[in-house]
Design a protein around this motif. Structure first.
Motif, PDB file in Angstrom:
ATOM      1  N   ARG A   1     -25.524 -19.803  -0.158  1.00  0.00           N
ATOM      2  CA  ARG A   1     -24.901 -18.953  -1.173  1.00  0.00           C
ATOM      3  C   ARG A   1     -24.547 -17.600  -0.560  1.00  0.00           C
ATOM      4  N   MET A   2     -23.360 -17.100  -0.883  1.00  0.00           N
ATOM      5  CA  MET A   2     -22.918 -15.798  -0.396  1.00  0.00           C
ATOM      6  C   MET A   2     -22.575 -14.907  -1.582  1.00  0.00           C
ATOM      7  N   GLN A   3     -22.826 -13.631  -1.427  1.00  0.00           N
ATOM      8  CA  GLN A   3     -22.484 -12.678  -2.474  1.00  0.00           C
ATOM      9  C   GLN A   3     -20.992 -12.336  -2.372  1.00  0.00           C
ATOM     10  N   PRO A   4     -20.236 -12.486  -3.455  1.00  0.00           N
ATOM     11  CA  PRO A   4     -18.805 -12.136  -3.400  1.00  0.00           C
ATOM     12  C   PRO A   4     -18.616 -10.652  -3.096  1.00  0.00           C
ATOM     13  N   HIS A   5     -17.566 -10.337  -2.356  1.00  0.00           N
ATOM     14  CA  HIS A   5     -17.268  -8.945  -2.024  1.00  0.00           C
ATOM     15  C   HIS A   5     -16.987  -8.163  -3.296  1.00  0.00           C
TER      16      HIS A   5
ATOM     17  N   SER B   1     -18.566 -14.390 -10.453  1.00  0.00           N
ATOM     18  CA  SER B   1     -19.840 -14.240 -11.154  1.00  0.00           C
ATOM     19  C   SER B   1     -20.987 -14.387 -10.166  1.00  0.00           C
ATOM     20  N   SER B   2     -21.774 -13.334 -10.010  1.00  0.00           N
ATOM     21  CA  SER B   2     -22.913 -13.384  -9.094  1.00  0.00           C
ATOM     22  C   SER B   2     -24.054 -14.210  -9.657  1.00  0.00           C
TER      23      SER B   2
ATOM     24  N   ILE C   1     -20.286 -20.443  -2.745  1.00  0.00           N
ATOM     25  CA  ILE C   1     -21.119 -21.534  -2.245  1.00  0.00           C
ATOM     26  C   ILE C   1     -20.359 -22.317  -1.181  1.00  0.00           C
ATOM     27  N   THR C   2     -20.999 -22.559  -0.052  1.00  0.00           N
ATOM     28  CA  THR C   2     -20.501 -23.564   0.881  1.00  0.00           C
ATOM     29  C   THR C   2     -21.583 -24.633   0.973  1.00  0.00           C
TER      30      THR C   2
END
Length: 322
Positions: free
Chosen positions: A158-162, A297-298, A145-146
């Motif tokens: 929100r961004m999906q973690p690599h 955690s997605s 999250i930014t």
């Protein structure tokens, strides 16, 4: 409409700041808290697990008080609650224990009365309570999250973690409150340090979005808070300077600390080396600590179903083994 069977929710832990992203960057982690909530004739609060030690079991309880904020916002009178709580998240260690409790209380109370409040409104309420959006945003929405906060409204992406990111946390066996960690921060910083942090925070977000794991180490460096908080965590300065030499993609103080968080490649052959380095550095400073490998955690806050009729632990055990 109040759900007579009650509700049970699960909320992930979080890390905040990620080095240069002070009060703006957060990531959900695979440690969790569970909250069961039900309307009752009298308030009863049940606590399960070693991480609940010292938590109030009366109406001073944070989860109870935050739930009442939701009811007031929705115009509903529900003064008596049955609440059950279990958490894997260490208290006041920089892993978002208070944020997960706030988010869990908001989410559970809203679900209990038929979800009249939007997630955006819950996010604003959570941020107003916590006073910064990074931890609560990560716990509510999951992933990376930014976010920004203007005092009334929080906006976020929100961004999906690599998929190749793993997280190693080294957790010292002492507590450090956010309020204490903020006291050591300066009131003013130089323009040079401001530019330093803005550039690295921007680079870190771009690197995480595009999977440029090779840039994480340089992008996670910070001049805004970590140099001042290093005096509160023995071994921290050494670890920030040298963890990358032992296999870390990047290293940062997790939230306000004292936990330190290392990002690593999930297929790295140096995990044992990194783990040993972190523990040995703490040990050399006389600090007892433990390490845990976690995953981003997605998934954020999630409604699991009704309030369990038996022990909350039975429901958790059932969820873990399904």
């Amino acid at each position: 409409m109040i759900r007579p069977e009650g509700v049970c929710v699960r909320v992930p832990a979080s890390t905040a700041n990620l080095g240069p992203g002070f009060d703006t960057l957060g990531m959900a982690l695979s440690l969790y808290s569970w909250i069961g909530m039900k309307a009752s004739d009298e308030t009863v609060i049940r606590l399960y697990g070693s991480e609940m030690e010292g938590i109030p079991t009366d109406k001073k309880n944070l989860v109870y008080q935050v739930a009442q904020m939701v009811f007031r916002e929705a115009g509903i009178h529900l003064p008596e609650l049955e609440i059950s709580m279990y958490s894997d998240i260490p208290l006041t260690r920089g892993l978002g224990s208070s944020a997960s409790a706030i988010v869990g209380a908001l989410y559970a109370a809203n679900a209990l009365i038929g979800s009249p409040l939007s997630e955006a409104r819950l996010f604003d309420m959570a941020t107003a309570i916590e006073d910064h959006p990074d931890n609560v945003g990560a716990s509510l929405f999951g992933g990376l999250i930014t976010a920004i906060w203007d005092g009334e409204h929080a906006d976020y992406i929100r961004m999906q973690p690599h998929e190749d990111l793993e997280v190693l946390v080294v957790i010292p066996e002492f507590q450090l409150s956010t309020s204490e960690a903020r006291k050591v921060l300066p009131e003013k910083i130089s323009r040079k340090d401001a530019v330093y942090n803005i550039s690295r925070s921007s680079l870190l977000v771009a690197a995480l979005c595009q999977g440029r794991l090779d840039l994480i180490s340089r992008a996670m460096s910070d001049r805004l808070h970590q140099p001042y908080r290093a005096e509160l965590v023995p071994g921290m300065a050494e670890i920030l300077d040298h963890a990358a030499e032992h296999g870390a993609l990047g290293i940062a103080l997790s939230g306000a600390g004292p936990t330190l968080l290392a990002l690593a490649h999930r297929r790295s052959g140096r995990k044992e080396e990194l783990e040993a380095y972190l523990l040995n550095t703490m040990k050399a400073e006389g600090i007892r600590a433990s390490v845990r490998w976690l995953k981003p955690s997605s998934e954020g806050a999630r409604l699991l179903g009704s309030m369990p009729s038996g022990s909350l632990l039975e429901m958790i055990e059932g969820e873990i083994h399904t």
